[in-house]
Design an enzyme around this catalytic site. Structure first.
Site, mmCIF file in Angstrom:
data_model
loop_
_atom_site.group_PDB
_atom_site.id
_atom_site.type_symbol
_atom_site.label_atom_id
_atom_site.label_comp_id
_atom_site.label_asym_id
_atom_site.label_seq_id
_atom_site.Cartn_x
_atom_site.Cartn_y
_atom_site.Cartn_z
ATOM 1 N N LYS A 1 -3.773 -3.797 4.853
ATOM 2 C CA LYS A 1 -3.097 -2.784 4.056
ATOM 3 C C LYS A 1 -3.013 -3.132 2.563
ATOM 4 O O LYS A 1 -2.610 -2.295 1.764
ATOM 5 C CB LYS A 1 -1.715 -2.506 4.620
ATOM 6 C CG LYS A 1 -1.816 -1.892 6.009
ATOM 7 C CD LYS A 1 -0.532 -1.366 6.520
ATOM 8 C CE LYS A 1 -0.719 -0.619 7.822
ATOM 9 N NZ LYS A 1 -0.969 -1.527 8.967
HETATM 10 C C1 LIG Z 1 -1.181 -1.035 10.181
HETATM 11 C C2 LIG Z 1 -2.047 -1.900 11.032
HETATM 12 C C3 LIG Z 1 -2.895 -1.340 11.999
HETATM 13 C C4 LIG Z 1 -2.933 0.142 12.270
HETATM 14 O O1 LIG Z 1 -3.493 0.872 11.211
HETATM 15 P P1 LIG Z 1 -3.262 2.449 11.130
HETATM 16 O O2 LIG Z 1 -3.932 2.861 9.883
HETATM 17 O O3 LIG Z 1 -1.789 2.670 11.097
HETATM 18 O O4 LIG Z 1 -3.875 3.033 12.360
HETATM 19 C C5 LIG Z 1 -3.721 -2.184 12.712
HETATM 20 N N1 LIG Z 1 -3.691 -3.523 12.527
HETATM 21 C C6 LIG Z 1 -2.874 -4.090 11.634
HETATM 22 C C7 LIG Z 1 -2.871 -5.562 11.505
HETATM 23 C C8 LIG Z 1 -2.035 -3.307 10.848
HETATM 24 O O5 LIG Z 1 -1.222 -3.872 9.958
#
Ligand SMILES: *Cc1c(COP(=O)(O)O)cnc(C)c1O
Length: 432
Positions: free
Chosen positions: A107
């Site tokens: 993210k």
């Molecule tokens: C947020 C996250 C996800 C999921 O991603 P989305 O875009 O919400 O589907 C998967 N793996 C990790 C490590 C995350 O932090």
């Protein structure tokens, strides 16, 4: 480019307005008016560019009219100043490692891009922007890190108490400055419901200029498509495109991948890799979409029962459910199977998976068994050190602490406890 509301397509605003608002009225999600499409030759030329040039070219049409090119160039350069290596695990399966950023999960790119855009938009105004964000684990850390010290912006993070890992909690609660953490006595869906409600609250709207930093915000969501371009840049045979498996919770990341596909990126097929929270996986297998309360799993960043971005998935395919099912296959992986795959992959290949990457790798393996001659990539969305207990339970070893994480252990935590009720949150917001 303009962005319309999926609740009311006649509501259409600039990139700047959509970023600052976060959400359209009546909880509508913004969606780009026109997804740029590149012909195969153009796409090959784009993929041959250095990553920063590629990122600039992909993002430019979306932000044009709101961000001048030279500012966008600086934003992109600052956003992707770390590597996104494609690591071969078997001859048929590679991991795209998205955890080399400052908070060790994927993210960072979205959060860093968005914070710099908002910083630019609030450059002249005395009107402070308040970012409200619900996190199931990694978003909060990435947003806190991305926005820390950004002038004109304060950040309030809601996270479910006891449902994030210790490092995740440290990343949320040790920033201070313009970052405030609320520890909510509920689950992620409770946090998300409070945030969504807050955006429709006129009283709060008078006191604060609120925006979201979840993947409902287009400035968070759109840059995530860059991962898929970076993956293809490192793929050795564009005539035999990969199957790409995406560990999915709120479905921002997969939705961004599908945007890239629509733009002409060569991808054979997508896999929605889910844990026990299987509303979308069940839909993809043919059931009607039925949101459910979130259940806790080992891959906690994907514990989402009613994913916000599902409606964007449908919109990318013009609301044709059959088309979504044609391009995306869904799997739901149990905690037991997640532990087993972490153990097996470590013992067989010496590669340490985090639980989210593990869900994706197993989903990809299951797909490839039924589709011979295809090869694939799964997104390794978090560093295994973010989930040390799970990794140790599976393999008996403790993942090494990268330097970025060890500094956190000495910092003091600050958070405010909150009941999982909107009225409690609202009262606190109005009184502070
Ligand atoms: C947020 C996250 C996800 C999921 O991603 P989305 O875009 O919400 O589907 C998967 N793996 C990790 C490590 C995350 O932090």
């Amino acid at each position: 480019m303009n962005f319309y509301s999926l609740q009311d397509p006649s509501y259409c605003v600039s990139y700047e307005a959509a970023t600052i608002k976060g959400q359209a009225p009546a909880k509508g999600l913004f969606f780009p008016e026109k997804i740029p499409v590149y012909a195969p030759a153009e796409m090959r030329a784009l993929l041959a560019l250095p990553p920063v040039d590629l990122a600039f070219r992909i993002m430019q049409p979306y932000v044009s009219g709101s961000i001048p090119d030279e500012v966008l160039w600086n934003i992109v350069t600052a956003t992707i100043d770390f590597p996104f290596p494609l690591h071969a695990i078997t001859p048929d399966i590679s991991a795209l490692e998205l955890f080399h950023g400052p908070t060790l999960a994927f993210k960072d790119v979205g959060a860093r891009f968005m914070s710099r855009c908002l910083g630019y938009f609030s450059r002249h105004s005395d009107n402070k922007v308040t970012v409200l964000v619900a996190t199931s684990g990694d978003t909060g850390g990435a947003v806190a890190n991305g926005f820390l010290g950004v002038e004109g912006v304060e950040v309030i993070i809601l996270y479910p108490r006891g449902k994030v890992s210790p490092i995740q909690e440290l990343q949320l609660t040790t920033c201070g400055q313009n970052i405030t953490a609320l520890s909510v006595e509920g689950n992620f869906d409770d946090c998300q419901a409070i945030v969504k409600e807050a955006f429709t609250d006129e009283q709060l709207g008078k006191k604060y200029q609120l925006t979201s930093a979840n993947s409902i915000n287009i400035a968070r969501w759109l840059p995530q498509q860059l991962y898929y371009f970076f993956a293809l840049q490192q793929w050795n045979d564009l005539d035999a495109p990969p199957v790409i498996a995406v560990p999915s919770g709120n479905f921002g990341n997969l939705g961004a991948g599908l945007l890239a596909l629509k733009s002409g990126l060569p991808v054979q097929h997508f896999i929605a890799a889910c844990n026990a929270n299987d509303a979308v996986a069940a839909f993809l297998q043919g059931a009607a979409y039925t949101p459910r309360p979130a259940v806790s799993t080992l891959s906690n960043a994907m514990d989402v029962g009613d994913p916000s971005n599902f409606i964007r998935l449908l919109e990318i395919f013009c609301q044709q459910e059959a088309s979504v099912r044609q391009f995306v296959t869904g799997y739901s992986i149990t905690d037991e199977a997640t532990l087993q795959v972490i153990k097996r992959v470590y013992q067989t290949y010496g590669y340490l998976l985090d639980p989210h990457g593990a869900v994706a790798m197993l989903s990809l393996e299951q797909y490839l068994i039924q589709h011979e001659k295809q090869r694939g990539i799964f997104l390794a969305t978090a560093h295994p050190v973010k989930f040390p207990d799970v990794v140790e339970r599976a393999t008996g070893i403790q993942p090494d602490f990268p330097p970025a994480a060890s500094a956190l252990l000495h910092k003091e935590q600050h958070f405010i406890s909150m009941q999982p009720r909107y009225d409690a949150f609202k009262k606190w917001m109005l009184e502070r």
